[in-house]
Scaffold this motif. Structure first.
Motif, PDB file in Angstrom:
ATOM      1  N   SER A 110      -9.979  -1.855  -5.787  1.00  0.00           N
ATOM      2  CA  SER A 110      -9.486  -0.617  -6.593  1.00  0.00           C
ATOM      3  C   SER A 110     -10.737  -0.160  -5.935  1.00  0.00           C
ATOM      4  O   SER A 110      -9.621   1.449  -6.052  1.00  0.00           O
ATOM      5  CB  SER A 110      -9.727  -0.773  -7.750  1.00  0.00           C
ATOM      6  OG  SER A 110     -10.558  -1.082  -8.180  1.00  0.00           O
ATOM      7  N   ILE A 134       0.752  -1.213   0.069  1.00  0.00           N
ATOM      8  CA  ILE A 134      -0.456  -0.135   0.638  1.00  0.00           C
ATOM      9  C   ILE A 134       1.079   1.236   0.266  1.00  0.00           C
ATOM     10  O   ILE A 134       0.361   2.061  -0.078  1.00  0.00           O
ATOM     11  CB  ILE A 134      -1.166  -0.206   0.847  1.00  0.00           C
ATOM     12  CG1 ILE A 134      -1.888  -1.577   1.031  1.00  0.00           C
ATOM     13  CG2 ILE A 134      -1.628   1.610   1.220  1.00  0.00           C
ATOM     14  CD1 ILE A 134      -2.482  -1.583   2.124  1.00  0.00           C
ATOM     15  N   ILE A 135       1.933   0.927   0.752  1.00  0.00           N
ATOM     16  CA  ILE A 135       2.555   2.312   1.106  1.00  0.00           C
ATOM     17  C   ILE A 135       3.624   2.565  -0.383  1.00  0.00           C
ATOM     18  O   ILE A 135       3.291   4.124  -1.153  1.00  0.00           O
ATOM     19  CB  ILE A 135       3.914   2.262   1.934  1.00  0.00           C
ATOM     20  CG1 ILE A 135       3.287   2.581   3.422  1.00  0.00           C
ATOM     21  CG2 ILE A 135       4.948   3.205   1.922  1.00  0.00           C
ATOM     22  CD1 ILE A 135       4.045   1.511   4.643  1.00  0.00           C
ATOM     23  N   GLN A 136       4.186   1.521  -1.065  1.00  0.00           N
ATOM     24  CA  GLN A 136       4.549   1.858  -1.811  1.00  0.00           C
ATOM     25  C   GLN A 136       3.143   1.928  -3.629  1.00  0.00           C
ATOM     26  O   GLN A 136       4.136   2.710  -4.105  1.00  0.00           O
ATOM     27  CB  GLN A 136       5.522   0.029  -2.932  1.00  0.00           C
ATOM     28  CG  GLN A 136       6.319   0.185  -1.540  1.00  0.00           C
ATOM     29  CD  GLN A 136       7.060  -1.666  -1.922  1.00  0.00           C
ATOM     30  OE1 GLN A 136       6.359  -1.838  -2.551  1.00  0.00           O
ATOM     31  NE2 GLN A 136       8.431  -1.770  -1.295  1.00  0.00           N
ATOM     32  N   PHE A 137       2.668   1.414  -3.392  1.00  0.00           N
ATOM     33  CA  PHE A 137       1.594   2.197  -4.478  1.00  0.00           C
ATOM     34  C   PHE A 137       0.997   3.710  -4.066  1.00  0.00           C
ATOM     35  O   PHE A 137       1.438   4.306  -5.138  1.00  0.00           O
ATOM     36  CB  PHE A 137       0.626   0.911  -4.247  1.00  0.00           C
ATOM     37  CG  PHE A 137      -1.238   1.653  -4.704  1.00  0.00           C
ATOM     38  CD1 PHE A 137      -1.338   1.752  -6.879  1.00  0.00           C
ATOM     39  CD2 PHE A 137      -1.337   2.396  -3.992  1.00  0.00           C
ATOM     40  CE1 PHE A 137      -2.074   2.581  -6.676  1.00  0.00           C
ATOM     41  CE2 PHE A 137      -2.959   2.902  -3.973  1.00  0.00           C
ATOM     42  CZ  PHE A 137      -2.851   3.135  -5.884  1.00  0.00           C
ATOM     43  N   CYS A 138       0.850   4.464  -3.132  1.00  0.00           N
ATOM     44  CA  CYS A 138       0.640   5.599  -2.623  1.00  0.00           C
ATOM     45  C   CYS A 138       1.917   6.017  -3.698  1.00  0.00           C
ATOM     46  O   CYS A 138       1.631   7.320  -4.000  1.00  0.00           O
ATOM     47  CB  CYS A 138      -0.012   5.620  -1.413  1.00  0.00           C
ATOM     48  SG  CYS A 138      -1.285   5.130  -0.590  1.00  0.00           S
ATOM     49  N   ALA A 139       2.580   5.760  -3.164  1.00  0.00           N
ATOM     50  CA  ALA A 139       4.383   6.530  -3.040  1.00  0.00           C
ATOM     51  C   ALA A 139       4.109   6.859  -4.849  1.00  0.00           C
ATOM     52  O   ALA A 139       4.051   7.935  -5.834  1.00  0.00           O
ATOM     53  CB  ALA A 139       5.673   5.652  -3.150  1.00  0.00           C
ATOM     54  N   ARG A 140       4.177   5.864  -5.679  1.00  0.00           N
ATOM     55  CA  ARG A 140       3.786   5.748  -7.275  1.00  0.00           C
ATOM     56  C   ARG A 140       3.035   6.601  -8.002  1.00  0.00           C
ATOM     57  O   ARG A 140       2.821   6.949  -9.014  1.00  0.00           O
ATOM     58  CB  ARG A 140       4.079   4.300  -7.187  1.00  0.00           C
ATOM     59  CG  ARG A 140       5.418   3.286  -7.560  1.00  0.00           C
ATOM     60  CD  ARG A 140       5.091   2.325  -8.064  1.00  0.00           C
ATOM     61  NE  ARG A 140       4.914   1.209  -7.918  1.00  0.00           N
ATOM     62  CZ  ARG A 140       4.792   0.129  -6.613  1.00  0.00           C
ATOM     63  NH1 ARG A 140       6.323  -0.074  -6.607  1.00  0.00           N
ATOM     64  NH2 ARG A 140       3.852  -0.024  -6.967  1.00  0.00           N
ATOM     65  N   PHE A 141       1.438   6.449  -6.930  1.00  0.00           N
ATOM     66  CA  PHE A 141       0.361   6.674  -7.297  1.00  0.00           C
ATOM     67  C   PHE A 141       0.746   8.085  -7.862  1.00  0.00           C
ATOM     68  O   PHE A 141       0.400   8.749  -8.381  1.00  0.00           O
ATOM     69  CB  PHE A 141      -0.765   6.107  -6.942  1.00  0.00           C
ATOM     70  CG  PHE A 141      -1.963   7.298  -6.593  1.00  0.00           C
ATOM     71  CD1 PHE A 141      -3.289   6.517  -7.943  1.00  0.00           C
ATOM     72  CD2 PHE A 141      -2.829   8.533  -5.580  1.00  0.00           C
ATOM     73  CE1 PHE A 141      -4.671   7.309  -7.259  1.00  0.00           C
ATOM     74  CE2 PHE A 141      -4.052   8.600  -5.722  1.00  0.00           C
ATOM     75  CZ  PHE A 141      -4.215   8.319  -6.920  1.00  0.00           C
ATOM     76  N   ASP A 142       1.159   8.630  -6.147  1.00  0.00           N
ATOM     77  CA  ASP A 142       0.978  10.425  -5.790  1.00  0.00           C
ATOM     78  C   ASP A 142       1.905  10.815  -6.945  1.00  0.00           C
ATOM     79  O   ASP A 142       2.086  11.924  -8.103  1.00  0.00           O
ATOM     80  CB  ASP A 142       1.821  10.535  -4.848  1.00  0.00           C
ATOM     81  CG  ASP A 142       1.477  11.836  -3.998  1.00  0.00           C
ATOM     82  OD1 ASP A 142       1.012  12.324  -4.951  1.00  0.00           O
ATOM     83  OD2 ASP A 142       2.391  12.622  -3.492  1.00  0.00           O
TER      84      ASP A 142
END
Length: 112
Positions: free
Chosen positions: A111, A81-89
């Motif tokens: 999703s 979740i943390i890695q996804f949020c960073a890439r998303f942002d």
């Protein structure tokens, strides 16, 4: 001419959720490819695919896809979740036209 029919819901003008067309075979993939070939998108999109049951061959299926697989009805690891949020942002901040599409099988579980 292909009439494009895919299940997409808008959270904001730059954040979308999409469902099942990815998991329903070649014809559905053609609909998704047609949707993302829209000149208005101009390549300013990224699909985050959460469906563990269907991974994309990025070179052959679609550009702009990042697979982040985890099983339906199960939480993923906090690190994911943390890695996804960073890439998303980071992707949204790269360009004001960039949009993200969050994909899982139904478009209402992983999703959302």
């Amino acid at each position: 001419q292909l009439l494009v029919q895919i299940d997409v819901c808008s959270f904001t003008p730059r954040i979308f959720v999409m469902g099942s067309p990815f998991s329903e075979g070649i014809d559905s993939l053609r609909h998704v490819q047609a949707y993302f070939s829209n000149p208005n998108l101009q390549g300013h999109y990224k699909i985050f695919n959460f469906a563990a049951e269907h991974q994309f061959n990025i070179e052959h299926d679609l550009d702009h896809v990042e697979n982040i697989p985890f099983n339906a009805n199960n939480p993923c690891a906090l690190e994911v979740i943390i890695q996804f949020c960073a890439r998303f942002d980071a992707y949204l901040l790269q360009h004001p036209k960039n949009a993200v599409y969050l994909h899982c099988r139904t478009g209402k579980g992983r999703s959302c």
